[in-house]
Structure formats: C-alpha cells, structure tokens
Design a protein around this motif. Structure first.
Motif, PDB file in Angstrom:
ATOM      1  N   GLN A 114       5.872  19.888  23.715  1.00 36.40           N
ATOM      2  CA  GLN A 114       6.891  20.828  23.269  1.00 36.40           C
ATOM      3  C   GLN A 114       7.383  20.529  21.850  1.00 36.40           C
ATOM      4  N   GLU A 115       7.634  19.247  21.550  1.00 34.85           N
ATOM      5  CA  GLU A 115       8.179  18.888  20.235  1.00 34.85           C
ATOM      6  C   GLU A 115       7.199  19.246  19.126  1.00 34.85           C
ATOM      7  N   ASP A 116       5.907  19.020  19.407  1.00 34.38           N
ATOM      8  CA  ASP A 116       4.917  19.290  18.382  1.00 34.38           C
ATOM      9  C   ASP A 116       4.741  20.792  18.176  1.00 34.38           C
ATOM     10  N   VAL A 117       4.944  21.555  19.227  1.00 33.30           N
ATOM     11  CA  VAL A 117       4.856  23.012  19.097  1.00 33.30           C
ATOM     12  C   VAL A 117       6.102  23.548  18.385  1.00 33.30           C
ATOM     13  N   ASP A 118       7.230  22.855  18.534  1.00 33.25           N
ATOM     14  CA  ASP A 118       8.409  23.179  17.719  1.00 33.25           C
ATOM     15  C   ASP A 118       8.061  23.026  16.239  1.00 33.25           C
ATOM     16  N   ARG A 119       7.362  21.912  15.944  1.00 32.63           N
ATOM     17  CA  ARG A 119       6.952  21.629  14.565  1.00 32.63           C
ATOM     18  C   ARG A 119       6.013  22.728  14.064  1.00 32.63           C
ATOM     19  N   LEU A 120       5.104  23.161  14.936  1.00 34.08           N
ATOM     20  CA  LEU A 120       4.183  24.245  14.582  1.00 34.08           C
ATOM     21  C   LEU A 120       4.961  25.487  14.157  1.00 34.08           C
ATOM     22  N   MET A 121       5.986  25.830  14.930  1.00 36.25           N
ATOM     23  CA  MET A 121       6.718  27.056  14.633  1.00 36.25           C
ATOM     24  C   MET A 121       7.520  26.928  13.335  1.00 36.25           C
ATOM     25  N   GLN A 122       8.002  25.704  13.065  1.00 37.82           N
ATOM     26  CA  GLN A 122       8.663  25.474  11.770  1.00 37.82           C
ATOM     27  C   GLN A 122       7.674  25.676  10.623  1.00 37.82           C
ATOM     28  N   ASP A 123       6.457  25.123  10.815  1.00 38.49           N
ATOM     29  CA  ASP A 123       5.427  25.252   9.776  1.00 38.49           C
ATOM     30  C   ASP A 123       4.996  26.707   9.605  1.00 38.49           C
ATOM     31  N   MET A 124       4.975  27.452  10.709  1.00 40.94           N
ATOM     32  CA  MET A 124       4.614  28.871  10.621  1.00 40.94           C
ATOM     33  C   MET A 124       5.636  29.618   9.762  1.00 40.94           C
ATOM     34  N   ASP A 125       6.908  29.298   9.961  1.00 45.07           N
ATOM     35  CA  ASP A 125       7.954  29.925   9.149  1.00 45.07           C
ATOM     36  C   ASP A 125       7.753  29.619   7.672  1.00 45.07           C
ATOM     37  N   LEU A 126       7.412  28.338   7.384  1.00 44.76           N
ATOM     38  CA  LEU A 126       7.140  27.928   6.010  1.00 44.76           C
ATOM     39  C   LEU A 126       5.993  28.729   5.407  1.00 44.76           C
ATOM     40  N   LEU A 127       4.945  28.851   6.208  1.00 45.50           N
ATOM     41  CA  LEU A 127       3.726  29.524   5.748  1.00 45.50           C
ATOM     42  C   LEU A 127       3.986  31.016   5.521  1.00 45.50           C
TER      43      LEU A 127
END
Lengths: 138, 222
Positions: free
Chosen positions: B200-213
């Motif tokens: 879950q935590e790593d997928v949270d990170r994914l979604m943060q990175d998606m926002d950045l992208l």
C-alpha cells in the motif's frame, strides 16, 4: 512434611505448564493460519477483491452457511456463491493439510475478527462437520 | 611560486552549492528519473557536433483488450500509464496487486491523461472472454483499464522491455513466477518509476509520482 513437598512440586509443575502454554503460538494459531492460507486473496483486512473474491469481513455467508465452512476450507469451493448480495464465481483452493483443530482455530479467528461477532465453534462440532463433508472429487 | 587558492576555493563552493541545489531542487521542482540504459548519440547541426542522450523507450506494441480492441502505442499516445503483469487464476500476489491497482483506478478514472494496462502472462487461459468477465466483475471501465492478452512471446518480450520479471515455472503457485511490480510510463514512453504493487505505501508513492508526472506533462504542453 512429605505431603506438602509433593503439593509444592505439583503446583510448580502446573505453573510451568501454564507458563509454557502462554508462550506457545497456539493462541494465535487462527491468525497465523489466516495469514498463511487466506490473506493473499481475502486481504489483510478481510475485504476480498471487488467482484472477484468475496469478503470475509462482515460477510453474511459466515452466518448463513456456518455449518458448511469447515468443509469449504478443507475442500475448497467452486461455482457461484452469493455473499452480501453479490454473486462471486471464482474457484477457491482447499487446504487439505489442515487438521481438525487447526480448522477450528481458523474458523474461530474468522468468526470473531474483521468486524465479525459470530458464534464460536467447539472442536467436536467442527470434527462432526468435517466427518460429514460431501464426497469431493478432484 | 605563490598560487592564490582563494578564487578557486570560492568557485568550488559556489559550484557545489549550485550542484546541490539542482539535485534537490526543492519539492515543487522534483522530477522523476528516466529508468533504463541511455546512450549518447552525436549529430551535426550547422557544422557543430551536438550530443543527444537517447533514453530507453518502450517499443511499439499491439495487444487485444477485454473488448477485443487492439491496444497499441497509439492508445497511450500523449498519456501516462501504469502497467503490470498478472494472470486471472493467480493464487499468490495477484489479488493484492489488483486491489492496489483498483485504488489507482478509482483515483484517476476520470482523468483522460491516465491509462492502466494489465498484461496476462497466461494468454492460453486468459482469453478475451475471461478477461472481459474479470474486468466486468471488478466493475471497471474498459476505456481506462485495459486487460491485455495476445501472443505469448510478445507479452513476455514486452515484460522485459518494462524490466518486469516473468516466467513459466511449474514450481511456482499457479504455474507462473512473476514480480508484482507496477511500472510508471510517461507520455514519451519512458519508464519513470517502479513500485511494489502489493504494498500500500509503495502504491501511495506511485500515485504521488503520477501527480508529479501529470504536472510535468501539463508544463510541457504549455
């Protein structure tokens, strides 16, 4: 004098047994078995997978099919299954290696966790259910 | 010989400061790395030699989704996407991956610039009909989350291009061994991040990175 020594010995032995019982993992066996055999599909919180894997958490099926659950764990499930009004249809593999007492612990863990507050099973009750499992073909 | 170190030291300090600044860049300026091998390519413009860096790019592809539509690089053109590899009968890590991918789906289902691609590594079993049933049961829209099947070798080659490990393995539960990685791909088909799809935590990170992208993408379009 001799009597009190014997009593002391017995008391000591009893205390020791109780203590060692406390430190075995027996108490948490249900939880451990859930993590080992159920969790990867039914999830840490028992929520299942939307539309594909039925939940354990607050599932009406646990009460409506209470007497079938022991066999379900041992033999697995196939075909449509309705849980909380949603039809699921995915094969669940059984865990043939679990002993009667392990299935009892697992069932009691499921019935009293994940927001479930259902009746517990006794060991003899589960034994009876397992003896009456419908014939299972591979 | 009397050499004055002072200007040199000052220059060094300034350079270090600049370099340090550009590395961190503050939170708002954070950019994601481009993963994979890179090679310099020389070209001559107006008699001057310019060195370009060519980054690893996901190659062209064509697979079939749950609606029997061909999904290719054209489908993801100008969009960012998240991709993974799974199979519908997988008893080990796939349900967790799918439950985490559902979180990503729910967050971006109304964002036209985001697509999800889940490849089956068991195309012999996971036909279009099987994938259709799988997607319908999860109640996800097929214009957003594509479940892809196709030629086995093409799928396995594609996994390599995404740096995702997959293989048939009789010893593994369900007959296939694969990693639970989610890969994040940008609008230029560069790989910008990899995440553990079961955590879950790593997928949270994914979604943060998606926002950045997505922000980066907006910026580029301006």
């Amino acid at each position: 004098m001799k009597k009190s020594k014997l009593a002391g010995f017995a008391l000591c032995a009893m205390a020791l047994t109780t203590l060692t019982q406390c430190f075995t993992d027996k108490q948490n066996e249900g939880k451990r078995l859930y993590a080992q055999h159920c969790q990867s599909c039914h999830m840490d919180d028992g929520s299942g997978l939307r539309g594909l894997i039925p939940p354990i958490a607050k599932a009406d099926y646990l009460q409506t099919h209470r007497d079938e659950l022991a066999c379900l764990i041992r033999q697995g499930a196939d075909g449509p299954m309705v849980v909380n009004g949603i039809t699921y249809n995915k094969e669940m593999p059984g865990v043939k290696t679990l002993r009667d007492d392990q299935i009892t612990n697992l069932l009691n863990y499921i019935q009293t966790n994940f927001g479930n507050q259902n009746e517990r099973y006794t060991m003899s009750e589960v034994k009876e259910m397992l003896e009456a499992c419908p014939p299972h073909h591979e | 010989m009397n050499f004055n170190y002072k200007p040199l030291a000052a220059a060094l300090i300034i350079l270090t400061g600049l370099f340090g600044f550009s590395c961190q860049g503050g939170d708002s300026g954070k950019t994601l790395p481009i993963l994979g091998s890179r090679e310099p390519v020389e070209r001559v413009v107006n008699g001057e030699t310019i060195i370009d860096t060519v980054y690893h790019q996901v190659p062209d592809f064509a697979f079939i989704n749950q609606d029997s539509q061909v999904i290719s690089q054209e489908t993801v053109k100008g969009k960012i996407y998240v991709t993974d590899f799974f199979f519908t009968t997988c008893p080990s890590i796939c349900p967790k991956m799918k439950s985490q991918m559902l979180r990503v789906y729910e967050k971006y289902k109304d964002n036209p610039n985001v697509v999800l691609l889940s490849h089956t590594i068991d195309p012999a079993h996971d036909t279009v009909a099987v994938l259709k049933d799988y997607a319908d049961r999860m109640n996800v829209r097929s214009d957003k989350w594509h479940f892809l099947t196709g030629n086995r070798d093409s799928i396995y080659d594609m996994a390599l291009s995404y740096f995702v490990g997959v293989q048939e393995d009789e010893q593994a539960e369900g007959g296939f061994a694969h990693s639970g990685d989610f890969m994040l791909i940008d609008q230029n088909r560069h790989i910008r991040g990899h995440y553990h799809g079961t955590e879950q935590e790593d997928v949270d990170r994914l979604m943060q990175d998606m926002d950045l992208l997505l922000k980066e993408q907006q910026h580029e379009e301006k």
